[in-house]
Design a protein around this motif. Structure first.
Motif, PDB file in Angstrom:
ATOM      1  N   THR A 144     -19.205 -55.665  97.352  1.00  0.00           N
ATOM      2  CA  THR A 144     -20.070 -56.516  98.157  1.00  0.00           C
ATOM      3  C   THR A 144     -19.358 -56.856  99.453  1.00  0.00           C
ATOM      4  O   THR A 144     -18.166 -57.175  99.442  1.00  0.00           O
ATOM      5  N   SER A 145     -20.060 -56.789 100.557  1.00  0.00           N
ATOM      6  CA  SER A 145     -19.506 -57.147 101.844  1.00  0.00           C
ATOM      7  C   SER A 145     -20.464 -58.102 102.539  1.00  0.00           C
ATOM      8  O   SER A 145     -21.413 -58.604 101.938  1.00  0.00           O
ATOM      9  N   PHE A 146     -20.206 -58.364 103.812  1.00  0.00           N
ATOM     10  CA  PHE A 146     -21.089 -59.254 104.567  1.00  0.00           C
ATOM     11  C   PHE A 146     -22.506 -58.705 104.636  1.00  0.00           C
ATOM     12  O   PHE A 146     -23.474 -59.464 104.574  1.00  0.00           O
ATOM     13  N   GLU A 147     -22.660 -57.378 104.769  1.00  0.00           N
ATOM     14  CA  GLU A 147     -23.946 -56.803 105.143  1.00  0.00           C
ATOM     15  C   GLU A 147     -24.609 -55.969 104.062  1.00  0.00           C
ATOM     16  O   GLU A 147     -25.765 -55.599 104.220  1.00  0.00           O
ATOM     17  N   ARG A 148     -23.916 -55.659 102.976  1.00  0.00           N
ATOM     18  CA  ARG A 148     -24.518 -54.800 101.966  1.00  0.00           C
ATOM     19  C   ARG A 148     -23.842 -54.989 100.621  1.00  0.00           C
ATOM     20  O   ARG A 148     -22.743 -55.538 100.520  1.00  0.00           O
ATOM     21  N   THR A 149     -24.527 -54.501  99.580  1.00  0.00           N
ATOM     22  CA  THR A 149     -23.932 -54.366  98.259  1.00  0.00           C
ATOM     23  C   THR A 149     -24.095 -52.908  97.849  1.00  0.00           C
ATOM     24  O   THR A 149     -25.164 -52.325  98.024  1.00  0.00           O
ATOM     25  N   ASN A 150     -23.036 -52.333  97.296  1.00  0.00           N
ATOM     26  CA  ASN A 150     -22.969 -50.904  97.055  1.00  0.00           C
ATOM     27  C   ASN A 150     -22.638 -50.635  95.593  1.00  0.00           C
ATOM     28  O   ASN A 150     -21.728 -51.243  95.037  1.00  0.00           O
ATOM     29  N   TYR A 151     -23.388 -49.712  94.973  1.00  0.00           N
ATOM     30  CA  TYR A 151     -23.134 -49.286  93.598  1.00  0.00           C
ATOM     31  C   TYR A 151     -22.973 -47.769  93.615  1.00  0.00           C
ATOM     32  O   TYR A 151     -23.792 -47.066  94.225  1.00  0.00           O
ATOM     33  N   TYR A 152     -21.941 -47.268  92.947  1.00  0.00           N
ATOM     34  CA  TYR A 152     -21.702 -45.838  93.057  1.00  0.00           C
ATOM     35  C   TYR A 152     -21.029 -45.292  91.801  1.00  0.00           C
ATOM     36  O   TYR A 152     -20.282 -45.992  91.120  1.00  0.00           O
ATOM     37  N   GLU A 153     -21.311 -44.027  91.519  1.00  0.00           N
ATOM     38  CA  GLU A 153     -20.667 -43.310  90.439  1.00  0.00           C
ATOM     39  C   GLU A 153     -20.571 -41.833  90.820  1.00  0.00           C
ATOM     40  O   GLU A 153     -21.451 -41.301  91.494  1.00  0.00           O
ATOM     41  N   THR A 154     -19.485 -41.211  90.430  1.00  0.00           N
ATOM     42  CA  THR A 154     -19.314 -39.774  90.588  1.00  0.00           C
ATOM     43  C   THR A 154     -19.187 -39.188  89.197  1.00  0.00           C
ATOM     44  O   THR A 154     -18.325 -39.606  88.411  1.00  0.00           O
ATOM     45  N   VAL A 155     -20.059 -38.236  88.891  1.00  0.00           N
ATOM     46  CA  VAL A 155     -20.186 -37.717  87.528  1.00  0.00           C
ATOM     47  C   VAL A 155     -20.087 -36.198  87.541  1.00  0.00           C
ATOM     48  O   VAL A 155     -20.370 -35.548  88.553  1.00  0.00           O
ATOM     49  N   PRO A 156     -19.700 -35.589  86.407  1.00  0.00           N
ATOM     50  CA  PRO A 156     -19.917 -34.159  86.273  1.00  0.00           C
ATOM     51  C   PRO A 156     -21.394 -33.872  86.518  1.00  0.00           C
ATOM     52  O   PRO A 156     -22.262 -34.629  86.073  1.00  0.00           O
ATOM     53  N   VAL A 157     -21.677 -32.818  87.239  1.00  0.00           N
ATOM     54  CA  VAL A 157     -23.051 -32.612  87.688  1.00  0.00           C
ATOM     55  C   VAL A 157     -24.028 -32.529  86.524  1.00  0.00           C
ATOM     56  O   VAL A 157     -25.220 -32.853  86.672  1.00  0.00           O
ATOM     57  N   SER A 158     -23.546 -32.155  85.355  1.00  0.00           N
ATOM     58  CA  SER A 158     -24.413 -32.103  84.178  1.00  0.00           C
ATOM     59  C   SER A 158     -24.915 -33.487  83.771  1.00  0.00           C
ATOM     60  O   SER A 158     -25.882 -33.594  83.000  1.00  0.00           O
ATOM     61  N   HIS A 159     -24.281 -34.548  84.280  1.00  0.00           N
ATOM     62  CA  HIS A 159     -24.681 -35.914  83.937  1.00  0.00           C
ATOM     63  C   HIS A 159     -25.340 -36.639  85.119  1.00  0.00           C
ATOM     64  O   HIS A 159     -25.447 -37.870  85.105  1.00  0.00           O
ATOM     65  N   LEU A 160     -25.781 -35.886  86.104  1.00  0.00           N
ATOM     66  CA  LEU A 160     -26.447 -36.511  87.255  1.00  0.00           C
ATOM     67  C   LEU A 160     -27.637 -37.350  86.823  1.00  0.00           C
ATOM     68  O   LEU A 160     -27.826 -38.475  87.306  1.00  0.00           O
ATOM     69  N   GLU A 161     -28.439 -36.827  85.930  1.00  0.00           N
ATOM     70  CA  GLU A 161     -29.653 -37.568  85.545  1.00  0.00           C
ATOM     71  C   GLU A 161     -29.306 -38.850  84.792  1.00  0.00           C
ATOM     72  O   GLU A 161     -30.042 -39.844  84.888  1.00  0.00           O
ATOM     73  N   LEU A 162     -28.204 -38.868  84.061  1.00  0.00           N
ATOM     74  CA  LEU A 162     -27.766 -40.114  83.429  1.00  0.00           C
ATOM     75  C   LEU A 162     -27.492 -41.175  84.485  1.00  0.00           C
ATOM     76  O   LEU A 162     -27.946 -42.324  84.360  1.00  0.00           O
ATOM     77  N   ALA A 163     -26.761 -40.794  85.534  1.00  0.00           N
ATOM     78  CA  ALA A 163     -26.438 -41.758  86.589  1.00  0.00           C
ATOM     79  C   ALA A 163     -27.703 -42.257  87.270  1.00  0.00           C
ATOM     80  O   ALA A 163     -27.846 -43.455  87.538  1.00  0.00           O
ATOM     81  N   LEU A 164     -28.638 -41.358  87.552  1.00  0.00           N
ATOM     82  CA  LEU A 164     -29.886 -41.765  88.202  1.00  0.00           C
ATOM     83  C   LEU A 164     -30.697 -42.684  87.295  1.00  0.00           C
ATOM     84  O   LEU A 164     -31.260 -43.691  87.759  1.00  0.00           O
ATOM     85  N   TRP A 165     -30.745 -42.379  86.032  1.00  0.00           N
ATOM     86  CA  TRP A 165     -31.510 -43.217  85.110  1.00  0.00           C
ATOM     87  C   TRP A 165     -30.912 -44.621  85.022  1.00  0.00           C
ATOM     88  O   TRP A 165     -31.638 -45.627  85.061  1.00  0.00           O
ATOM     89  N   LEU A 166     -29.577 -44.704  84.921  1.00  0.00           N
ATOM     90  CA  LEU A 166     -28.941 -46.011  84.828  1.00  0.00           C
ATOM     91  C   LEU A 166     -29.199 -46.850  86.075  1.00  0.00           C
ATOM     92  O   LEU A 166     -29.521 -48.048  85.978  1.00  0.00           O
TER      93      LEU A 166
END
Length: 418
Positions: free
Chosen positions: A83-105
């Motif tokens: 969290t900063s003054f201007e934004r809040t950021n959420y991020y994950e880097t996954v094996p590409v086979s788990h991309l849909e898991l990250a998007l769903w979460l």
């Protein structure tokens, strides 16, 4: 190999999606920026944006408490938030086979987080944040310097007069209703950018984003943020902190122009030349030659919706001498400006910083979200080296002479006699 283009799309609910192929490694970075930070908080509820960042990991409609992190860890992901003054950021880097898991979460907590917002979760995470404040700020030598500088630089009630960590009293006063209202106000798809970078097929990644995020209701438009006016200070403002510290220390803050301006590029170079490392002017003068400091550093915090700030930090036994030498160096820089070699090195350092960010899928995804959120153009991330190189020595000198005037700054000192 030719650079891959960006693929941009806005879903029906307003979520902006940016996708970039990068097939070097079989990873995918998922990065969401919400256009809300501490500058959007109301009086009496400072720290709410950062507290909410913590609450976002406590479960949602389809995810039990503790399951969000457990699923990502089981998938071999790296993940975090800030969290900063201007934004809040959420991020994950996954094996590409788990991309849909990250998007769903991410989609599940964007759409259904209030289902998991309980008093128990609020109490638990409030204690976590308060403990973070104690460890990183209140009980850390010089830990409150930045917070004190902001309060000294900006008037009470200004969006940048308080920092994202918030105050203990305001954290204690935050209610469950405050949290649900905050979510409803700021965590709508239209106030967010989703960036996906990695070993993906753009059409398939967009289809997955549509599948998971498309059903999230649009929600209300985010209210306009409070204005954040700013200009250079006309006088010296000093706060002396009476705390036990390892060594006397001197901290200074100068308001600067907003990010996105040519002047901030020039001032970024100026602060790099003045105090960016062991080859800087202040280090050479204070540490190496005069031996009046054991440490000195200067840099810029860029802010897009209001004034950016420059910070100078120096550790040394005689605070008055540190202040005098800082004034001397600022005055000399305002008169002479940087040398050709100093300018070349500052531009090269900016390019190195750009390459360091964009060489990984994680860093590039963050840069895309950053520029889409704050400037409306994710492609802007790729023009950073050109903006840095467009500044010459005369630009740097002129900007420094105006914004880094000797004697006009906010100062917080620890120990010693200022």
């Amino acid at each position: 190999m030719a650079e891959q283009p960006l693929h941009e799309h806005t879903l029906g609910n307003g979520l902006r999606v940016v996708i970039r192929e990068d097939h070097v490694v079989p990873l995918a970075a998922v990065n969401i920026w919400y256009g809300v930070g501490s500058r959007h908080e109301q009086a009496g509820r400072t720290g709410l944006a950062h507290l909410f960042e913590h609450l976002m990991f406590q479960g949602s409609g389809g995810v039990a408490e503790g399951e969000h992190a457990a699923l990502l860890e089981a998938a071999g992901a790296t993940f975090n938030a800030s969290t900063s003054f201007e934004r809040t950021n959420y991020y994950e880097t996954v094996p590409v086979s788990h991309l849909e898991l990250a998007l769903w979460l991410e989609a599940d907590r964007m759409g259904t987080l209030p289902a998991a917002l309980t008093q128990a979760n609020l109490d638990n995470q409030r204690d976590v944040v308060k403990n973070e404040r104690r460890q990183r700020y209140d009980n850390q030598p010089y830990g409150t310097a930045f917070e004190r500088l902001c309060a000294l630089t900006f008037p009470a009630g200004h969006p940048y007069a308080h920092t994202p960590i918030g105050s203990m009293d305001d954290l204690d006063a935050t209610t469950l209703t405050d949290c649900t209202d905050f979510f409803a106000t700021w965590y709508a798809p239209g106030n967010a950018v989703l960036s996906i970078v990695g070993d993906v097929d753009p059409a398939a990644a967009l289809a997955a984003a549509e599948r998971y995020f498309g059903p999230v209701p649009a929600g209300p438009a985010a209210p306009p943020a409070r204005p954040a006016p700013g200009d250079r200070l006309a006088e010296l403002r000093v706060e002396k902190v009476d705390e036990e510290v390892p060594s006397p220390a001197y901290f200074a803050m100068f308001p600067l122009p907003s990010d996105g301006t040519a002047e901030i590029e020039a001032l970024d170079h100026a602060l790099e030349i003045l105090g960016g490392g062991t080859g800087s002017r202040l280090y050479d003068r204070m540490v190496r030659r005069d031996e009046i400091a054991t440490e000195v550093w200067a840099g810029v915090t860029r802010l897009a919706a209001g004034p950016s700030v420059a910070i100078v930090e120096a550790i040394g036994p005689d605070l008055g001498v540190l202040a005098d030498v800082l004034d001397e160096e600022l005055a000399a820089f305002a008169t002479e400006g940087p040398s050709h070699d100093e300018t070349v090195r500052a531009v090269a350092q900016a390019e190195r910083a750009y390459l360091a960010q964009t060489e990984t899928v994680t860093g590039l995804a963050d840069g895309l979200s950053h520029n889409a959120t704050l400037f409306g153009d994710p492609n802007r991330v790729f023009t950073a080296p050109e903006r840095a190189a467009a500044v010459d020595a005369a630009d740097i000198r002129a900007a420094a002479a105006h914004w880094l005037a000797p004697g006009a700054r906010a100062v917080v000192t620890y120990g010693g006699a200022a």
